[in-house]
Structures are given as structure tokens and as C-alpha cells.
Write an enzyme that holds these catalytic residues in place. Structure first.
Site, mmCIF file in Angstrom:
data_model
loop_
_atom_site.group_PDB
_atom_site.id
_atom_site.type_symbol
_atom_site.label_atom_id
_atom_site.label_comp_id
_atom_site.label_asym_id
_atom_site.label_seq_id
_atom_site.Cartn_x
_atom_site.Cartn_y
_atom_site.Cartn_z
ATOM 1 N N TYR A 1 -1.433 0.739 11.023
ATOM 2 C CA TYR A 1 -2.253 0.162 9.573
ATOM 3 C C TYR A 1 -0.349 0.774 8.316
ATOM 4 O O TYR A 1 -0.452 0.173 8.080
ATOM 5 C CB TYR A 1 -3.242 0.126 8.658
ATOM 6 C CG TYR A 1 -3.026 0.214 7.087
ATOM 7 C CD1 TYR A 1 -3.760 -1.242 6.877
ATOM 8 C CD2 TYR A 1 -2.841 0.991 5.944
ATOM 9 C CE1 TYR A 1 -3.777 -1.632 5.657
ATOM 10 C CE2 TYR A 1 -2.911 0.519 5.012
ATOM 11 C CZ TYR A 1 -3.381 -1.055 4.958
ATOM 12 O OH TYR A 1 -3.781 -0.624 3.428
ATOM 13 N N SER B 1 0.991 -1.430 -0.281
ATOM 14 C CA SER B 1 0.056 0.124 0.132
ATOM 15 C C SER B 1 1.178 1.268 0.040
ATOM 16 O O SER B 1 1.795 1.204 0.683
ATOM 17 C CB SER B 1 -0.971 0.115 1.713
ATOM 18 O OG SER B 1 -1.545 1.433 1.722
#
Length: 251
Positions: free
Chosen positions: A157, A144
Site C-alpha cells: 500500500y 497518505s
């Protein structure tokens, strides 16, 4: 074996209910892929995903897999590879967590880290060893852009994805020249169930767009894929911003 365009005939998805993974599987089945393994926790959603791909003409099987149980990964993946060669392993599991809540509940933050990083390290190494043993194949790891620089809004995250990204890059270097190809995919904000209800970020994308980029990356044997491609330059600039400036950004 892969076809002349580098696309797989067989696919193992780790995270068998991932929207990005299933969009990728649908796209590959429409091209060349005929055998698909969906690995995940037993659930109606996993069964429904398998039925959907069967409806497209693929032979689909499911296998029990839990990212939070690394001790079971060897047996779970070994069961798949014992049935025949796998051309592509797509490591697609992960959880977003709830930043504000997880800061107050450290065990929840640990679960995010264990799923996104520890579980991926275990599964990635097991898969890589199996691919290397058969002498060919690709490992695609869904990372990501959140891992490029930790943001106040989602640093738990983001940090887990930063670790995953670094691990996957290093694994790719370790496997260079063995016949095994590792590709890291860095999507931006993806409109999906995971992000439902969240404010949409600039350059947002879709599972289908990520799937298209994965197919193209496989054809080119890319090592890193950004989705959309413009994020490569954007994140390069963000990464080099002075910290005092970065802190004031509305991110």
C-alpha cells in the site's frame, strides 16, 4: 466558479463512496458547493451517498467510474465536464489491501497498485486536462503518510501511495501557471471503515478532520496538506532515520 474564499461551487468526487470524500462534500455543501458529481461503481452505497447530499440541499448526480478500467476514464469524466465547469475534482479512491495475504498472492498486490497508482494516474491526467481546458479549478489528491517511507507492515500500500504522491506533485508543477491548482493531502491513520479492526496508530485522525484540513487548504491554495499537521515534523524525522534503526521500530 469558486467564491471569494476559494471554495468550489461544483465538485466532482472520484471515489464517490469514500468516507473522507463524503465528509469533505458535506462540509463544502454547507459552505458554498451546489453541484456535486459522485463517480464510482454503481452500488446502493453510491446511491445512498447521493441522497444524503441531496438532503443537504445540493444537486447531486452519479456517474459510472471504475479505477481499474482506465480506458473508460476519458468517457466517464468527459460526460461530467460536458455538463458544465467543475471547480474541484477530488481524487479519493483507493484500497488498503491485506499486506500478509497480498505478499502470498501477487495478483492481489497488483490490484492494490493498479487501483491506487495506475488508476489515479489515468484519472488524474484526464481530470487535469479538462480543468486546464476550462482555465480554472483545483485537483485535490488524497495521498497518505504511508507513502513517505515504506514500512514492513504495509509496504505494498505504501509504495502505491508513494508513487501517487510523486505523480501528483509533478502534475502540480506541470500545471503551475495554467490556472489549475493541485493539492496533495497526506493524512495519517484515519479511523474509518477501511481501518476498522486495525490497531490505532499515534496521531490518528477522522474523515471529518481531513475534510476540515482540505477546506482550509483550498482557502489558502496550499500545495501540500498534512493531517494532523504535526505529522509533517514526525515524518520528516522518520524519513531520515538510518535504515538499520527504522527496521527495529515497531511499525
Amino acid at each position: 466558479m469558486k467564491d471569494a474564499f476559494g471554495l468550489p461551487q461544483s465538485l466532482l468526487v472520484l471515489g464517490g463512496t469514500s468516507e473522507i470524500a463524503l465528509a469533505t462534500a458535506r462540509r463544502l455543501v454547507a459552505r458554498r458547493t451546489r453541484t456535486v458529481w459522485l463517480a464510482g461503481r454503481s452500488s446502493p452505497a453510491l446511491d445512498a451517498a447521493a441522497e444524503q447530499l441531496r438532503g443537504l440541499g445540493a444537486e447531486v448526480r452519479t456517474v459510472a467510474f471504475d479505477a481499474l478500467d482506465p480506458e473508460s476514464h476519458e468517457a466517464a469524466l468527459g460526460k461530467v465536464f460536458a455538463e458544465g465547469d467543475i471547480d474541484l475534482v477530488l481524487l479519493a479512491f483507493g484500497i488498503l489491501g491485506d499486506q500478509a495475504h497480498d505478499e502470498r498472492e501477487p495478483l492481489n498486490a497488483v490490484r492494490v497498485a493498479q487501483t491506487n497508482y495506475t488508476g489515479a494516474v489515468s484519472a488524474g491526467l484526464v481530470a487535469a486536462r479538462s480543468l486546464q481546458a476550462q482555465g480554472h479549478g483545483s485537483l485535490v489528491v488524497l495521498s497518505s503518510v504511508a507513502g513517505e517511507r515504506a514500512r514492513r507492515a504495509n509496504f505494498i500500500y505504501g509504495s502505491s501511495k508513494a508513487g501517487l504522491d510523486a505523480f501528483a506533485q509533478g502534475l502540480g508543477d506541470a500545471l503551475h501557471g495554467t490556472g489549475v491548482h493541485v493539492m496533495v493531502v497526506r493524512p495519517g491513520f484515519v479511523r474509518s471503515r477501511m481501518t476498522e479492526g486495525m490497531a490505532q496508530a499515534p496521531l490518528a485522525t477522522t474523515p471529518e478532520a481531513v475534510a476540515t484540513a482540505i477546506e482550509l487548504g483550498l482557502r489558502r491554495r496550499s500545495e501540500t496538506v498534512w493531517v494532523p499537521g504535526a505529522l509533517r515534523m514526525v515524518m520528516s524525522a522518520v524519513r531520515h532515520l538510518p535504515r538499520s534503526v527504522f527496521r527495529r521500530l515497531p511499525v
